[in-house]
Design an enzyme around this catalytic site. Structure first.
Site, PDB file in Angstrom:
ATOM      1  N   TYR A  72      48.833  49.218  20.929  1.00 40.69           N
ATOM      2  CA  TYR A  72      50.100  49.175  20.601  1.00 40.69           C
ATOM      3  C   TYR A  72      51.207  48.552  21.523  1.00 40.69           C
ATOM      4  O   TYR A  72      51.692  47.687  21.259  1.00 40.69           O
ATOM      5  CB  TYR A  72      50.627  50.704  20.071  1.00 40.69           C
ATOM      6  CG  TYR A  72      51.967  50.539  19.426  1.00 40.69           C
ATOM      7  CD1 TYR A  72      52.132  50.335  18.106  1.00 40.69           C
ATOM      8  CD2 TYR A  72      52.986  50.960  20.335  1.00 40.69           C
ATOM      9  CE1 TYR A  72      53.481  50.077  17.508  1.00 40.69           C
ATOM     10  CE2 TYR A  72      54.391  50.981  19.584  1.00 40.69           C
ATOM     11  CZ  TYR A  72      54.537  50.703  18.394  1.00 40.69           C
ATOM     12  OH  TYR A  72      55.876  50.792  17.709  1.00 40.69           O
TER      13      TYR A  72
ATOM     14  N   ASP B 112      59.116  55.109  10.522  1.00 40.74           N
ATOM     15  CA  ASP B 112      58.722  56.343   9.846  1.00 40.74           C
ATOM     16  C   ASP B 112      59.938  57.204   9.344  1.00 40.74           C
ATOM     17  O   ASP B 112      59.924  58.177   8.632  1.00 40.74           O
ATOM     18  CB  ASP B 112      57.746  57.228  10.900  1.00 40.74           C
ATOM     19  CG  ASP B 112      56.501  56.203  11.073  1.00 40.74           C
ATOM     20  OD1 ASP B 112      56.384  55.231  10.549  1.00 40.74           O
ATOM     21  OD2 ASP B 112      56.009  56.562  12.111  1.00 40.74           O
TER      22      ASP B 112
HETATM   23 MG    MG Z   1      53.446  59.559  13.915  1.00 40.46          MG
END
Ligand code: MG
Ligand code: ADP
Length: 390
Positions: free
Chosen positions: A231, A179
């Site tokens: 996750y 990200d």
């Molecule tokens: Mg995030």
């Protein structure tokens, strides 16, 4: 006429703090075109920077205090640099204050500041509003404190690592590196081929308009429980698989050797997890080859195969994501897949530009038939990374 985003956040800063900010910086959200859950497997991914950005109006202070405000949250923070530590401040302040902490952790001298944020990246939609926030703050601090971390790609790679440390350590969110790299290292009109083994990047042409195509983001607005647990379990399964194979990571499994590798793993579930990672890395390679050959309209089947792999092998999809993908592909999309971590968030669909409206209404209808919340659908293009705006 509506105010520009920069002017709007600067005005909000002045209303909150009095004087004008020293400047406004922004960083984009991202969608990953392909290559999901590959970052922590030292694999490949291919994000683009979104037109939706988070804006930060900032002024330095002479002391070591941080005053943090956001137009998206009633929670305000005042904290000294010395008091930032894992979990403190909690909530969104951790992402912003974490950047200052991580800069210090990397050996940079920092001071206090006043910050006003205005985020146009939907929060928690899997479009990486958290990294957009961190990278906008990091860009501002780099410029204002003369750290020169917004220069060439290698400086930006260093700043991305600092923002990852902020998110992992202070906000305590165990994310991989995609990200922040997307927010800082993408270029307009390109996908960012990120090699998560060594952090190297290549710019891959991604020009939708040249082929009369559009990329739809379909934010399902679905929120599911235990996403963090899931996750962590997927990461653990991947580590288990690479350990059983005696490899540093699943990246080391060559696609052509996949069947032999799977034979050596114990348990169907772990085999399926490994199969997703290894085939997904191969799909990234194939998509990059098609894009470089000017064959964007041909990537649809890779998107569909990626979605099937996440749904069936990695088991990170959910009904809302599957319904969005199914509705899009049966009403004219060339291909579609969930994007981001999974269990909610967003899907993407590659569509002929003149079918955008039809695909969007098909997705809306499918959601309403199922009694789901109305999804937020919008077309995106590949835009610029973090920068100073004014
Ligand atoms: Mg995030
Ligand atoms: P995503 O990054 O996919 O949007 P995350 O859960 O990683 O989802 O990050 C969302 C969180 O980031 C929000 O809950 C909030 O704490 C923080 N955040 C992001 N943008 C803003 C903003 N503009 N103002 C306040 N908090 C924000």
């Amino acid at each position: 006429m509506s105010l520009s985003c920069e002017t709007h956040v600067a005005q909000a800063f002045s209303e909150a703090f009095g004087p004008e900010p020293s400047g406004v910086w922004s960083a984009p959200g991202r969608v990953n075109l392909i290559g999901e859950h590959t970052d922590y497997n030292e694999g490949l991914c291919l994000p683009i920077a979104l037109p939706q950005r988070t804006y930060a109006a900032v002024a330095l202070r002479t002391d070591r205090r941080l005053r943090l405000r956001s137009l998206q949250s009633p929670t305000q923070y005042e904290i000294d640099l010395e008091d930032i530590r894992p979990g403190n401040p909690s909530g969104w302040g951790g992402y912003a204050a974490g950047v200052l902490w991580a800069l210090q952790d990397a050996g940079h001298q920092v001071r206090g500041l006043d910050l006003m944020l205005d985020g146009h990246v939907p929060l928690g939609a899997g479009l990486s509003s958290s990294a957009a926030l961190e990278c906008a703050v990091a860009a501002a601090v780099s410029d204002l404190m003369d750290l020169h971390l917004l220069g060439d790609d290698s400086a930006r790679a260093g700043l991305a690592a600092i923002c990852v440390n902020a998110e992992n350590t202070i906000a305590q969110a165990p994310t991989g590196g995609m990200d922040q790299s997307a927010a800082l290292r993408c270029q307009a009109g390109h996908g960012l081929l990120l090699d998560c083994r060594d952090g190297s990047v290549e710019q891959v042409p991604f020009d939708l308009s040249a082929d009369g195509l559009a990329l739809l983001v379909m934010d399902t607005r679905a929120e599911h429980q235990l996403v963090d647990v899931q996750y962590a379990q997927r990461r653990a399964s991947c580590e288990d698989a690479s350990q059983q194979l005696g490899l540093a990571s699943l990246r080391e499994v060559a696609f052509n050797d996949l069947d032999q590798a799977l034979d050596r793993l114990s348990g169907n579930r772990i085999r399926a997890r490994a199969r997703h990672v290894v085939t997904e890395i191969e799909r990234v390679r194939q998509m990059v080859a098609l894009l470089r050959a000017g064959r964007l309209p041909d990537v649809g089947s890779l998107l569909n195969a990626s979605h099937a792999s996440m749904r069936d092998d990695f088991e990170i999809s959910c009904t809302e994501l599957d319904v969005a993908v199914e509705a899009a592909t049966t009403h004219g999309a060339l291909g579609a897949r969930m994007t981001g971590g999974g269990f909610g968030g967003s899907a993407i669909a590659l569509v002929p530009a003149d079918s955008s409206a039809k695909v969007t209404s098909a997705v809306m209808d499918a959601f309403s038939d199922k009694g789901f919340a109305t999804p937020n659908c919008f077309a995106v293009t590949a835009e610029a990374p973090a920068r100073r705006d004014s």
